[in-house]
Design a protein around this motif. Sequence first.
Motif, mmCIF file in Angstrom:
data_model
loop_
_atom_site.group_PDB
_atom_site.id
_atom_site.type_symbol
_atom_site.label_atom_id
_atom_site.label_comp_id
_atom_site.label_asym_id
_atom_site.label_seq_id
_atom_site.Cartn_x
_atom_site.Cartn_y
_atom_site.Cartn_z
ATOM 1 N N GLY A 115 0.799 -1.225 0.000
ATOM 2 C CA GLY A 115 0.000 0.000 0.000
ATOM 3 C C GLY A 115 0.824 1.262 0.000
ATOM 4 O O GLY A 115 0.401 2.288 0.555
ATOM 5 N N CYS A 116 2.004 1.229 -0.641
ATOM 6 C CA CYS A 116 2.875 2.406 -0.680
ATOM 7 C C CYS A 116 2.552 3.247 -1.910
ATOM 8 O O CYS A 116 2.785 2.794 -3.044
ATOM 9 C CB CYS A 116 4.345 1.980 -0.683
ATOM 10 S SG CYS A 116 5.484 3.366 -0.810
ATOM 11 N N PRO A 117 2.070 4.483 -1.740
ATOM 12 C CA PRO A 117 1.693 5.321 -2.885
ATOM 13 C C PRO A 117 2.806 6.240 -3.371
ATOM 14 O O PRO A 117 2.621 6.975 -4.344
ATOM 15 C CB PRO A 117 0.537 6.147 -2.325
ATOM 16 C CG PRO A 117 0.933 6.366 -0.890
ATOM 17 C CD PRO A 117 1.680 5.122 -0.455
ATOM 18 N N LEU A 118 3.962 6.241 -2.726
ATOM 19 C CA LEU A 118 5.000 7.228 -3.008
ATOM 20 C C LEU A 118 5.771 6.883 -4.281
ATOM 21 O O LEU A 118 6.062 5.715 -4.550
ATOM 22 C CB LEU A 118 5.989 7.315 -1.839
ATOM 23 C CG LEU A 118 5.399 7.666 -0.471
ATOM 24 C CD1 LEU A 118 6.506 7.710 0.573
ATOM 25 C CD2 LEU A 118 4.658 8.990 -0.527
ATOM 26 N N ASP A 119 6.144 7.911 -5.045
ATOM 27 C CA ASP A 119 6.979 7.677 -6.215
ATOM 28 C C ASP A 119 8.438 7.505 -5.776
ATOM 29 O O ASP A 119 8.773 7.605 -4.588
ATOM 30 C CB ASP A 119 6.820 8.804 -7.232
ATOM 31 C CG ASP A 119 7.303 10.165 -6.724
ATOM 32 O OD1 ASP A 119 8.139 10.218 -5.783
ATOM 33 O OD2 ASP A 119 6.870 11.184 -7.272
ATOM 34 N N HIS A 120 9.299 7.256 -6.741
ATOM 35 C CA HIS A 120 10.695 6.910 -6.461
ATOM 36 C C HIS A 120 11.389 7.945 -5.580
ATOM 37 O O HIS A 120 11.956 7.618 -4.524
ATOM 38 C CB HIS A 120 11.441 6.759 -7.791
ATOM 39 C CG HIS A 120 12.908 6.504 -7.654
ATOM 40 N ND1 HIS A 120 13.837 7.525 -7.518
ATOM 41 C CD2 HIS A 120 13.629 5.352 -7.629
ATOM 42 C CE1 HIS A 120 15.045 7.010 -7.408
ATOM 43 N NE2 HIS A 120 14.953 5.702 -7.484
ATOM 44 N N ASP A 121 11.382 9.207 -5.977
ATOM 45 C CA ASP A 121 12.130 10.218 -5.241
ATOM 46 C C ASP A 121 11.537 10.482 -3.869
ATOM 47 O O ASP A 121 12.278 10.725 -2.905
ATOM 48 C CB ASP A 121 12.182 11.523 -6.051
ATOM 49 C CG ASP A 121 13.154 11.438 -7.218
ATOM 50 O OD1 ASP A 121 13.687 10.327 -7.476
ATOM 51 O OD2 ASP A 121 13.378 12.455 -7.890
ATOM 52 N N ARG A 122 10.217 10.429 -3.755
ATOM 53 C CA ARG A 122 9.604 10.643 -2.434
ATOM 54 C C ARG A 122 9.916 9.490 -1.485
ATOM 55 O O ARG A 122 10.041 9.701 -0.269
ATOM 56 C CB ARG A 122 8.090 10.819 -2.579
ATOM 57 C CG ARG A 122 7.689 12.136 -3.241
ATOM 58 C CD ARG A 122 6.185 12.292 -3.235
ATOM 59 N NE ARG A 122 5.645 12.409 -1.897
ATOM 60 C CZ ARG A 122 4.387 12.133 -1.552
ATOM 61 N NH1 ARG A 122 3.547 11.692 -2.478
ATOM 62 N NH2 ARG A 122 3.970 12.278 -0.321
ATOM 63 N N ARG A 123 10.068 8.289 -2.018
ATOM 64 C CA ARG A 123 10.464 7.179 -1.148
ATOM 65 C C ARG A 123 11.865 7.415 -0.579
ATOM 66 O O ARG A 123 12.149 7.086 0.567
ATOM 67 C CB ARG A 123 10.409 5.843 -1.901
ATOM 68 C CG ARG A 123 9.014 5.404 -2.278
ATOM 69 C CD ARG A 123 8.925 3.911 -2.546
ATOM 70 N NE ARG A 123 9.885 3.432 -3.509
ATOM 71 C CZ ARG A 123 9.714 3.481 -4.823
ATOM 72 N NH1 ARG A 123 8.601 4.002 -5.334
ATOM 73 N NH2 ARG A 123 10.641 3.008 -5.645
ATOM 74 N N TYR A 124 12.741 8.008 -1.392
ATOM 75 C CA TYR A 124 14.073 8.319 -0.876
ATOM 76 C C TYR A 124 14.040 9.496 0.094
ATOM 77 O O TYR A 124 14.826 9.548 1.050
ATOM 78 C CB TYR A 124 15.049 8.572 -2.021
ATOM 79 C CG TYR A 124 15.677 7.283 -2.525
ATOM 80 C CD1 TYR A 124 16.662 6.637 -1.778
ATOM 81 C CD2 TYR A 124 15.262 6.696 -3.718
ATOM 82 C CE1 TYR A 124 17.226 5.452 -2.212
ATOM 83 C CE2 TYR A 124 15.824 5.503 -4.162
ATOM 84 C CZ TYR A 124 16.799 4.881 -3.404
ATOM 85 O OH TYR A 124 17.358 3.695 -3.832
ATOM 86 N N ASP A 125 13.142 10.443 -0.119
ATOM 87 C CA ASP A 125 12.965 11.507 0.874
ATOM 88 C C ASP A 125 12.562 10.908 2.219
ATOM 89 O O ASP A 125 13.081 11.295 3.270
ATOM 90 C CB ASP A 125 11.883 12.488 0.409
ATOM 91 C CG ASP A 125 12.315 13.326 -0.790
ATOM 92 O OD1 ASP A 125 13.534 13.430 -1.024
ATOM 93 O OD2 ASP A 125 11.428 13.847 -1.490
ATOM 94 N N ARG A 126 11.620 9.975 2.165
ATOM 95 C CA ARG A 126 11.191 9.310 3.397
ATOM 96 C C ARG A 126 12.345 8.520 4.016
ATOM 97 O O ARG A 126 12.518 8.494 5.245
ATOM 98 C CB ARG A 126 10.008 8.388 3.112
ATOM 99 C CG ARG A 126 9.519 7.612 4.339
ATOM 100 C CD ARG A 126 8.300 6.764 4.035
ATOM 101 N NE ARG A 126 8.595 5.720 3.042
ATOM 102 C CZ ARG A 126 7.689 4.858 2.587
ATOM 103 N NH1 ARG A 126 6.430 4.931 3.027
ATOM 104 N NH2 ARG A 126 8.020 3.939 1.696
#
Length: 337
Positions: A115-126
């Motif tokens: 259920g992860c909605p984040l795109d690639h760069d936002r996942r790295y921000d997280r």
Amino acid sequence: MTKPMVTVYTACPPMDGHSPAAYRKLLIDVARSTEATGFTGILTHTDNSTLDPWAAAQLILEHTDRLVPLVAVNPIYMHPLSAARMINTLGYFCDRRVDLNLVSGGFARHLREAGCPLDHDRRYDRLAEYGKVLRLVLSAGRPVSHSGEYYRLDSANLTPRLAPELMPGFYVSGASEACRRVQQELGATRLSYPHEIGAYEGVAPLRGTGAGFGIIARETAEEAWAIAHERFPLDELGEELHEYASESAESHWHRRLSRDAGQASPREDPYWLYPFKSYKTFSPYLVGSHAEVAEVLSGYLALGLSTVILDGLLEQPDLRHAAIAFELARADLPADR
């Protein structure tokens, strides 16, 4: 002056249909062989198709004396406060360190299932915030608070306090610019998969990085290649599966390595991508005599590589021959200035 040092981890073997008892024994045997060879630790994986990396780390700690589990940590599976408690608990019970491999998740199906909605760069921000919160909680001797985009803590307290010598080493996996940014923010070592030596330019382009690859080394190149072809025979179905998986892969490293595999020469070079191309592994392999593999290894070390994650070394002879190649590689390097 001293020789450049390299930190070497092996990796947990795949389950591949083993019974629970058989896989437990295999993992213990690989961990003990890794320790006996003198390598630093062993990577425990995390995704929807593997066992829990923390439970695997605990098993490894219980059956070795010095080995350091490198625990893969993905924010989709565990809050940073929970990860900090796991590190603290293992340190308390075992008086041992674990290192951390921070990953963002690279396959769309696994992210969708979680259920992860984040795109690639936002996942790295997280992931960057995740690492900062982990460090904050583990190093603080008092309750701490944090208010960020992805995590909030309100006077969170970790007791007993983790001993400073048990603080984990931080790694982050990936090849994208987003991953490089996280590496800089956390002061971590970045892990990826290496290209051929000739693909790199500049002075020490691999400084601050680690690489994952397999090694099949023996006394002679003929013996090494015979083993390599026996373990990774031609597999047209595997090649088709790899092409299908590559189309949905989120990871930049997977796409780049897939392009390299598609352009790779069929000749028997020490840098070998067929195990990756046939969907048997995610890593390139170094194949050849001890001296040939050592020459490639010393090339990577001279470019600044500081950490190696070894793929597929399940038996003591494999580990012993790999260790010989590493010793030869270090001997070939000039003293570190």
